[in-house]
Write a protein that holds these residues in place. Structure first.
Motif, PDB file in Angstrom:
ATOM      1  N   ASP A   2      40.338  19.455  18.842  1.00 20.11           N
ATOM      2  CA  ASP A   2      39.545  20.654  18.585  1.00 20.11           C
ATOM      3  C   ASP A   2      38.822  20.552  17.246  1.00 20.11           C
ATOM      4  O   ASP A   2      37.718  21.059  17.096  1.00 20.11           O
ATOM      5  CB  ASP A   2      40.434  21.895  18.574  1.00 20.11           C
ATOM      6  CG  ASP A   2      41.149  22.110  19.893  1.00 20.11           C
ATOM      7  OD1 ASP A   2      40.504  21.994  20.948  1.00 20.11           O
ATOM      8  OD2 ASP A   2      42.369  22.374  19.867  1.00 20.11           O
ATOM      9  N   ILE A   3      39.477  19.923  16.260  1.00 17.53           N
ATOM     10  CA  ILE A   3      38.904  19.722  14.926  1.00 17.53           C
ATOM     11  C   ILE A   3      39.219  18.289  14.495  1.00 17.53           C
ATOM     12  O   ILE A   3      40.339  17.820  14.663  1.00 17.53           O
ATOM     13  CB  ILE A   3      39.513  20.672  13.870  1.00 17.53           C
ATOM     14  CG1 ILE A   3      39.316  22.127  14.249  1.00 17.53           C
ATOM     15  CG2 ILE A   3      38.909  20.410  12.501  1.00 17.53           C
ATOM     16  CD1 ILE A   3      40.011  23.092  13.315  1.00 17.53           C
ATOM     17  N   VAL A   4      38.208  17.632  13.917  1.00 14.57           N
ATOM     18  CA  VAL A   4      38.396  16.287  13.389  1.00 14.57           C
ATOM     19  C   VAL A   4      37.843  16.251  11.971  1.00 14.57           C
ATOM     20  O   VAL A   4      36.769  16.792  11.707  1.00 14.57           O
ATOM     21  CB  VAL A   4      37.669  15.234  14.248  1.00 14.57           C
ATOM     22  CG1 VAL A   4      37.788  13.858  13.634  1.00 14.57           C
ATOM     23  CG2 VAL A   4      38.202  15.227  15.664  1.00 14.57           C
ATOM     24  N   CYS A   5      38.598  15.632  11.073  1.00 15.53           N
ATOM     25  CA  CYS A   5      38.128  15.388   9.713  1.00 15.53           C
ATOM     26  C   CYS A   5      38.136  13.887   9.477  1.00 15.53           C
ATOM     27  O   CYS A   5      39.194  13.258   9.518  1.00 15.53           O
ATOM     28  CB  CYS A   5      39.028  16.083   8.701  1.00 15.53           C
ATOM     29  SG  CYS A   5      38.517  15.777   6.990  1.00 15.53           S
ATOM     30  N   PHE A   6      36.966  13.306   9.270  1.00 13.07           N
ATOM     31  CA  PHE A   6      36.844  11.900   8.914  1.00 13.07           C
ATOM     32  C   PHE A   6      36.635  11.807   7.411  1.00 13.07           C
ATOM     33  O   PHE A   6      35.752  12.465   6.866  1.00 13.07           O
ATOM     34  CB  PHE A   6      35.633  11.254   9.595  1.00 13.07           C
ATOM     35  CG  PHE A   6      35.760  11.101  11.072  1.00 13.07           C
ATOM     36  CD1 PHE A   6      36.650  10.199  11.630  1.00 13.07           C
ATOM     37  CD2 PHE A   6      34.960  11.847  11.920  1.00 13.07           C
ATOM     38  CE1 PHE A   6      36.741  10.044  13.000  1.00 13.07           C
ATOM     39  CE2 PHE A   6      35.046  11.694  13.289  1.00 13.07           C
ATOM     40  CZ  PHE A   6      35.948  10.796  13.834  1.00 13.07           C
ATOM     41  N   LEU A  22      33.497  16.932   8.899  1.00 11.74           N
ATOM     42  CA  LEU A  22      34.313  17.832   9.714  1.00 11.74           C
ATOM     43  C   LEU A  22      33.535  18.124  10.990  1.00 11.74           C
ATOM     44  O   LEU A  22      32.367  18.512  10.931  1.00 11.74           O
ATOM     45  CB  LEU A  22      34.568  19.149   8.985  1.00 11.74           C
ATOM     46  CG  LEU A  22      35.407  19.123   7.720  1.00 11.74           C
ATOM     47  CD1 LEU A  22      35.387  20.497   7.060  1.00 11.74           C
ATOM     48  CD2 LEU A  22      36.823  18.728   8.037  1.00 11.74           C
ATOM     49  N   ILE A  23      34.178  17.948  12.134  1.00 13.09           N
ATOM     50  CA  ILE A  23      33.565  18.239  13.433  1.00 13.09           C
ATOM     51  C   ILE A  23      34.525  19.136  14.200  1.00 13.09           C
ATOM     52  O   ILE A  23      35.733  18.924  14.157  1.00 13.09           O
ATOM     53  CB  ILE A  23      33.323  16.950  14.252  1.00 13.09           C
ATOM     54  CG1 ILE A  23      32.591  15.897  13.444  1.00 13.09           C
ATOM     55  CG2 ILE A  23      32.547  17.274  15.528  1.00 13.09           C
ATOM     56  CD1 ILE A  23      32.484  14.550  14.150  1.00 13.09           C
ATOM     57  N   TRP A  24      33.990  20.129  14.911  1.00 10.46           N
ATOM     58  CA  TRP A  24      34.847  20.993  15.713  1.00 10.46           C
ATOM     59  C   TRP A  24      34.151  21.362  17.014  1.00 10.46           C
ATOM     60  O   TRP A  24      32.932  21.273  17.151  1.00 10.46           O
ATOM     61  CB  TRP A  24      35.251  22.246  14.939  1.00 10.46           C
ATOM     62  CG  TRP A  24      34.101  23.084  14.481  1.00 10.46           C
ATOM     63  CD1 TRP A  24      33.519  24.116  15.148  1.00 10.46           C
ATOM     64  CD2 TRP A  24      33.376  22.935  13.253  1.00 10.46           C
ATOM     65  NE1 TRP A  24      32.484  24.629  14.405  1.00 10.46           N
ATOM     66  CE2 TRP A  24      32.383  23.912  13.241  1.00 10.46           C
ATOM     67  CE3 TRP A  24      33.492  22.066  12.169  1.00 10.46           C
ATOM     68  CZ2 TRP A  24      31.489  24.045  12.183  1.00 10.46           C
ATOM     69  CZ3 TRP A  24      32.605  22.206  11.124  1.00 10.46           C
ATOM     70  CH2 TRP A  24      31.624  23.188  11.140  1.00 10.46           C
ATOM     71  N   ASP A  25      34.958  21.798  17.958  1.00 11.59           N
ATOM     72  CA  ASP A  25      34.495  22.209  19.277  1.00 11.59           C
ATOM     73  C   ASP A  25      34.044  23.669  19.191  1.00 11.59           C
ATOM     74  O   ASP A  25      34.851  24.547  18.870  1.00 11.59           O
ATOM     75  CB  ASP A  25      35.635  22.044  20.280  1.00 11.59           C
ATOM     76  CG  ASP A  25      35.217  22.265  21.717  1.00 11.59           C
ATOM     77  OD1 ASP A  25      34.310  23.087  21.966  1.00 11.59           O
ATOM     78  OD2 ASP A  25      35.813  21.617  22.595  1.00 11.59           O
ATOM     79  N   ILE A  42      29.597  20.840  20.064  1.00  7.61           N
ATOM     80  CA  ILE A  42      30.153  20.559  18.741  1.00  7.61           C
ATOM     81  C   ILE A  42      29.307  21.190  17.649  1.00  7.61           C
ATOM     82  O   ILE A  42      28.122  21.454  17.822  1.00  7.61           O
ATOM     83  CB  ILE A  42      30.279  19.046  18.467  1.00  7.61           C
ATOM     84  CG1 ILE A  42      28.912  18.367  18.551  1.00  7.61           C
ATOM     85  CG2 ILE A  42      31.287  18.408  19.389  1.00  7.61           C
ATOM     86  CD1 ILE A  42      28.898  16.962  18.015  1.00  7.61           C
ATOM     87  N   ASP A  43      29.952  21.404  16.540  1.00  5.73           N
ATOM     88  CA  ASP A  43      29.281  21.773  15.298  1.00  5.73           C
ATOM     89  C   ASP A  43      29.949  20.949  14.210  1.00  5.73           C
ATOM     90  O   ASP A  43      31.016  20.379  14.429  1.00  5.73           O
ATOM     91  CB  ASP A  43      29.403  23.266  15.028  1.00  5.73           C
ATOM     92  CG  ASP A  43      28.310  23.792  14.106  1.00  5.73           C
ATOM     93  OD1 ASP A  43      27.528  22.971  13.558  1.00  5.73           O
ATOM     94  OD2 ASP A  43      28.249  25.020  13.911  1.00  5.73           O
ATOM     95  N   TRP A  44      29.327  20.881  13.044  1.00  6.28           N
ATOM     96  CA  TRP A  44      29.845  19.985  12.014  1.00  6.28           C
ATOM     97  C   TRP A  44      29.359  20.389  10.640  1.00  6.28           C
ATOM     98  O   TRP A  44      28.388  21.127  10.504  1.00  6.28           O
ATOM     99  CB  TRP A  44      29.441  18.547  12.315  1.00  6.28           C
ATOM    100  CG  TRP A  44      27.979  18.361  12.590  1.00  6.28           C
ATOM    101  CD1 TRP A  44      27.332  18.621  13.769  1.00  6.28           C
ATOM    102  CD2 TRP A  44      26.976  17.914  11.691  1.00  6.28           C
ATOM    103  NE1 TRP A  44      25.989  18.351  13.641  1.00  6.28           N
ATOM    104  CE2 TRP A  44      25.739  17.912  12.383  1.00  6.28           C
ATOM    105  CE3 TRP A  44      27.002  17.503  10.368  1.00  6.28           C
ATOM    106  CZ2 TRP A  44      24.551  17.517  11.786  1.00  6.28           C
ATOM    107  CZ3 TRP A  44      25.818  17.108   9.789  1.00  6.28           C
ATOM    108  CH2 TRP A  44      24.615  17.118  10.501  1.00  6.28           C
TER     109      TRP A  44
END
Length: 128
Positions: A32-36, A74-77, A58-60
């Motif tokens: 649901d959320i990714v932090c690279f 940061l990317i999230w659904d 997605i939004d970021w």
């Protein structure tokens, strides 16, 4: 609601082969959320983000690399979270998100910076 979060120090996302590996893993993990962290990407656009997470939902928010150091993405659904606000600082990017279901509010902060001995330090903090 079960929230699926991923924090990943990827160490260079400007390599197309590495992005493909990341994209395939994200499909399997269904986050649901990714932090690279440590992206090493100087300019991030929608095409780049889509090359990582193939969903149109997605939004970021991004902290681009400074002098070849760091970078946080940061990317999230968007079906799970609505963006309320974004703040970008020298070593962090913060996003205030509201849950689409349940109406809860989250502050997500991706941090990346150097310490005094020249080694890199990454931190992903998620707090409500």
């Amino acid at each position: 609601m079960t929230l699926r979060l991923l924090s990943w120090n990827v160490r260079v996302l400007n390599n197309p082969q590495k992005r493909e590996v990341c994209k395939n893993l994200l499909k399997d993990w269904k986050c649901d959320i990714v932090c690279f962290q440590e992206t090493k990407v100087s300019s991030t656009d929608v095409a780049f983000v889509w090359s990582l997470w193939g969903s149109p939902f997605i939004d970021w928010a991004v902290l681009d690399v400074v002098q070849a150091l760091g970078g946080v993405l940061l990317i999230w659904d968007k079906r799970v979270f609505e963006k309320l606000d974004v703040i970008t600082r020298q070593f962090s990017v913060s996003v205030l998100l509201r849950g689409v279901v349940g109406d809860f509010v989250w502050a997500c902060i991706g941090v990346y910076g150097s310490n005094d001995d020249g080694q890199q330090v990454s931190l992903w903090e998620l707090s409500s």
